[in-house]
Scaffold this active site. Structure first.
Site, PDB file in Angstrom:
ATOM      1  N   CYS A 119       1.673  -1.564  15.178  1.00 21.18           N
ATOM      2  CA  CYS A 119       1.572  -1.104  14.149  1.00 21.18           C
ATOM      3  C   CYS A 119       1.632  -2.437  13.027  1.00 21.18           C
ATOM      4  CB  CYS A 119       3.543  -1.218  13.240  1.00 21.18           C
ATOM      5  SG  CYS A 119       3.698  -1.055  11.285  1.00 21.18           S
ATOM      6  N   CYS A 158       3.356   8.822   1.289  1.00 19.20           N
ATOM      7  CA  CYS A 158       3.891   7.518   1.881  1.00 19.20           C
ATOM      8  C   CYS A 158       3.830   6.412   1.573  1.00 19.20           C
ATOM      9  CB  CYS A 158       2.832   7.849   3.126  1.00 19.20           C
ATOM     10  SG  CYS A 158       3.492   6.410   4.703  1.00 19.20           S
ATOM     11  N   ASN A 212      -3.100   5.424  16.473  1.00 23.51           N
ATOM     12  CA  ASN A 212      -4.190   5.379  15.522  1.00 23.51           C
ATOM     13  C   ASN A 212      -4.535   3.804  15.681  1.00 23.51           C
ATOM     14  OD1 ASN A 212      -4.100   7.265  14.376  1.00 23.51           O
ATOM     15  ND2 ASN A 212      -2.509   7.618  13.158  1.00 23.51           N
ATOM     16  N   CYS A 232      -0.625   6.804  10.273  1.00 23.59           N
ATOM     17  CA  CYS A 232       0.748   6.343  10.953  1.00 23.59           C
ATOM     18  C   CYS A 232       0.613   4.798  11.972  1.00 23.59           C
ATOM     19  CB  CYS A 232       1.092   7.488  11.582  1.00 23.59           C
ATOM     20  SG  CYS A 232       1.951   7.068  12.189  1.00 23.59           S
ATOM     21  N   CYS A 255       6.910  -6.721   7.466  1.00 21.51           N
ATOM     22  CA  CYS A 255       7.928  -6.385   7.900  1.00 21.51           C
ATOM     23  C   CYS A 255       8.334  -7.241   9.444  1.00 21.51           C
ATOM     24  CB  CYS A 255       7.187  -5.036   8.336  1.00 21.51           C
ATOM     25  SG  CYS A 255       8.832  -4.253   9.446  1.00 21.51           S
ATOM     26  N   GLY A 271       6.762  -1.467   5.927  1.00 29.12           N
ATOM     27  CA  GLY A 271       8.556  -2.237   5.602  1.00 29.12           C
ATOM     28  C   GLY A 271       9.447  -1.340   6.925  1.00 29.12           C
ATOM     29  N   GLU A 272      10.722  -1.433   6.852  1.00 31.22           N
ATOM     30  CA  GLU A 272      11.596  -0.987   7.120  1.00 31.22           C
ATOM     31  C   GLU A 272      12.158  -0.079   6.489  1.00 31.22           C
ATOM     32  OE1 GLU A 272      12.776   0.491  10.324  1.00 31.22           O
ATOM     33  OE2 GLU A 272      14.808   0.685   8.474  1.00 31.22           O
ATOM     34  N   GLU A 319       0.878  -1.173  -0.309  1.00 31.39           N
ATOM     35  CA  GLU A 319       0.043   0.091  -0.103  1.00 31.39           C
ATOM     36  C   GLU A 319       0.767   1.114  -0.037  1.00 31.39           C
ATOM     37  OE1 GLU A 319      -3.723  -1.600   2.553  1.00 31.39           O
ATOM     38  OE2 GLU A 319      -2.468  -0.106   3.143  1.00 31.39           O
ATOM     39  N   SER A 330      12.302   6.920   7.388  1.00 31.61           N
ATOM     40  CA  SER A 330      11.620   6.945   8.508  1.00 31.61           C
ATOM     41  C   SER A 330      11.994   5.385   9.285  1.00 31.61           C
ATOM     42  CB  SER A 330      10.154   7.175   8.970  1.00 31.61           C
ATOM     43  OG  SER A 330       9.875   6.404  10.307  1.00 31.61           O
ATOM     44  N   SER A 372      11.452   6.579  14.778  1.00 34.51           N
ATOM     45  CA  SER A 372      10.053   6.440  15.461  1.00 34.51           C
ATOM     46  C   SER A 372      11.024   5.457  16.540  1.00 34.51           C
ATOM     47  CB  SER A 372       9.867   4.233  14.871  1.00 34.51           C
ATOM     48  OG  SER A 372       8.820   4.742  15.347  1.00 34.51           O
ATOM     49  N   LEU A 373      11.178   6.564  18.172  1.00 35.23           N
ATOM     50  CA  LEU A 373      11.530   6.776  19.474  1.00 35.23           C
ATOM     51  C   LEU A 373      10.251   5.781  20.211  1.00 35.23           C
ATOM     52  CD1 LEU A 373      14.052   7.154  20.929  1.00 35.23           C
ATOM     53  CD2 LEU A 373      12.682   9.122  21.853  1.00 35.23           C
ATOM     54  N   ASN A 374       9.054   6.639  19.860  1.00 39.20           N
ATOM     55  CA  ASN A 374       8.485   6.084  20.871  1.00 39.20           C
ATOM     56  C   ASN A 374       8.262   5.658  22.831  1.00 39.20           C
ATOM     57  OD1 ASN A 374       6.689   6.263  18.161  1.00 39.20           O
ATOM     58  ND2 ASN A 374       7.481   4.708  18.402  1.00 39.20           N
ATOM     59  N   CYS A 414       7.059  -3.959  15.458  1.00 44.54           N
ATOM     60  CA  CYS A 414       6.508  -2.797  16.247  1.00 44.54           C
ATOM     61  C   CYS A 414       5.095  -3.197  16.719  1.00 44.54           C
ATOM     62  CB  CYS A 414       6.816  -1.228  15.692  1.00 44.54           C
ATOM     63  SG  CYS A 414       8.326  -1.319  15.429  1.00 44.54           S
TER      64      CYS A 414
HETATM   65  S1  SF4 Z   1       6.925   0.562  12.732  1.00 45.42           S
HETATM   66 FE1  SF4 Z   1       7.881   0.129  10.454  1.00 45.42          FE
HETATM   67  S2  SF4 Z   1       9.274  -1.177  11.111  1.00 45.42           S
HETATM   68 FE2  SF4 Z   1       7.557  -1.441  13.141  1.00 45.42          FE
HETATM   69  S3  SF4 Z   1       6.352  -2.534  12.583  1.00 45.42           S
HETATM   70 FE3  SF4 Z   1       5.645  -1.341  11.647  1.00 45.42          FE
HETATM   71  S4  SF4 Z   1       7.242  -1.207   8.952  1.00 45.42           S
HETATM   72 FE4  SF4 Z   1       7.793  -2.313  10.987  1.00 45.42          FE
END
Ligand code: SF4
Length: 343
Positions: free
Chosen positions: A118, A104, A290, A333, A111, A159-160, A91, A191, A214-216, A115
């Site tokens: 996500c 985006c 979200n 996001c 991935c 994905g990363e 997507e 990111s 992406s810290l969080n 996380c």
């Molecule tokens: S935030 Fe990014 S790195 Fe983490 S699971 Fe989602 S897509 Fe993968």
């Protein structure tokens, strides 16, 4: 097999056409149709002789990615569900905002990082996207937006991107080329969840782009739970890599902080974030969580968000509250999950 033109650098594109007996002048004309006019069907290249158009169709692959669904949000963002040649689903989301049009973009199918906040992380990881599949998303977005321009690109989709650095950097080099889109490096952001060695490789690559991390949470135990990558690259190492990127590139890194009530918004987390960011030259983006299907967490209220932001405002860095876009189409996001719209 026909060569896929969307995977090539402009110079390779031109050489390939020249090798087939097409003049440099004509090859450049075809390249302009592809990148400047967003025309991917040789039959529509009206100033190319008809016989050559037919030959082009036969000898080269002009296709991008197959669009299998397009879903519009109330806020005007649009999620595209795309199919790759090996029938993987990815997507991308186009987000218009005044004069700014942001894409985006996805860099992997699924991935591996899982996380907790996500939706993509709850999918099985299949593979990295190829250069042509990343560039294909960009050209599809550019074509959709016409006559307006695609102005910003953020690798915040599925994905990363730093796990797929070669293809991501090759794509950036293509779109930054004057013969393609002349895309400004200041308008691209990669990111990452915090792949420390790849942050350093990116900084050393000489290819310009901005970086977001992406810290969080700035507490290792909390971040371990939210982002398993933290067990491999803990906060101390991540902070050093952020500082290294800033010194090597002169770009200020953006720290992304998804606010989740009951998880990372309490006093202890605020104090830790202040310590982490206070002596770094960064910008902080605050993002309300979200909802995603696999979590019961809730979105913070406006007053919880304001209280959190207020506690950070005296830091030296800019602290910006990011509007969530496309929540009604699961396009915001953390929500991308490669799904067709349920009708
Ligand atoms: S935030 Fe990014 S790195 Fe983490 S699971 Fe989602 S897509 Fe993968």
């Amino acid at each position: 097999m026909r060569v896929k033109l969307v995977s090539l650098f402009p110079a390779e594109f031109i050489s390939l056409l020249q090798a087939e007996g097409i003049s440099t002048w004509r090859a450049r004309q075809i390249l302009r149709w592809f990148y400047s006019r967003s025309v991917f069907d040789p039959q529509e290249m009206s100033d190319i002789p008809k016989t050559l158009r037919a030959e082009l169709m036969e000898r080269f692959d002009f296709t991008l990615l197959e669009v299998i669904d397009r879903v519009g949000s109330r806020d005007k963002s649009v999620k595209f569900v795309l199919r790759t040649p090996d029938v993987s689903i990815i997507e991308m989301v186009v987000i218009p905002d005044g004069k700014k049009n942001t894409l985006c973009i996805s860099s992997q199918v699924g991935c591996p990082h899982r996380c907790a906040f996500c939706a993509t992380g709850s999918l099985p990881f299949r593979r990295n996207l190829q250069t042509g599949e990343i560039n294909g998303q960009i050209l599809l977005a550019a074509s959709y937006l016409q006559p307006h321009k695609l102005t910003n690109l953020v690798f915040m989709g599925m994905g990363e991107p730093l796990d797929n650095l070669d293809n991501v950097l090759r794509t950036l080099q293509i779109i930054q080329s004057d013969d393609a889109l002349s895309f400004s490096p200041r308008r691209t952001t990669i990111s990452t969840c915090g792949i420390v060695p790849a942050i350093r490789t990116l900084a050393d690559s000489g290819i310009k782009t901005k970086l977001a991390v992406s810290l969080n949470s700035a507490i290792d135990a909390v971040r371990d739970r939210l982002m398993p990558i933290n067990r491999r690259y803990p906060l101390r190492e991540l902070k050093d890599a952020i500082d290294y990127f800033r010194r090597k590139t002169s770009y200020r890194v953006t720290i992304e902080y998804i606010m989740i009530p009951g998880i990372n918004m309490d006093d202890q987390n605020i104090r830790a974030l202040r310590r982490f960011a206070g002596d770094l030259s960064v910008k902080i983006n605050l993002i309300p969580f979200n909802p995603v299907a696999h979590q019961t967490w809730r979105t913070p209220s406006a007053s919880e968000v304001a209280a959190f932001q207020t506690r950070l405002l005296d830091l030296k860095c800019a602290v910006i509250l990011r509007k969530s876009r496309g929540t009604d189409i699961a396009g915001a996001c953390g929500q991308l999950a490669g799904q067709l719209q349920q009708t």
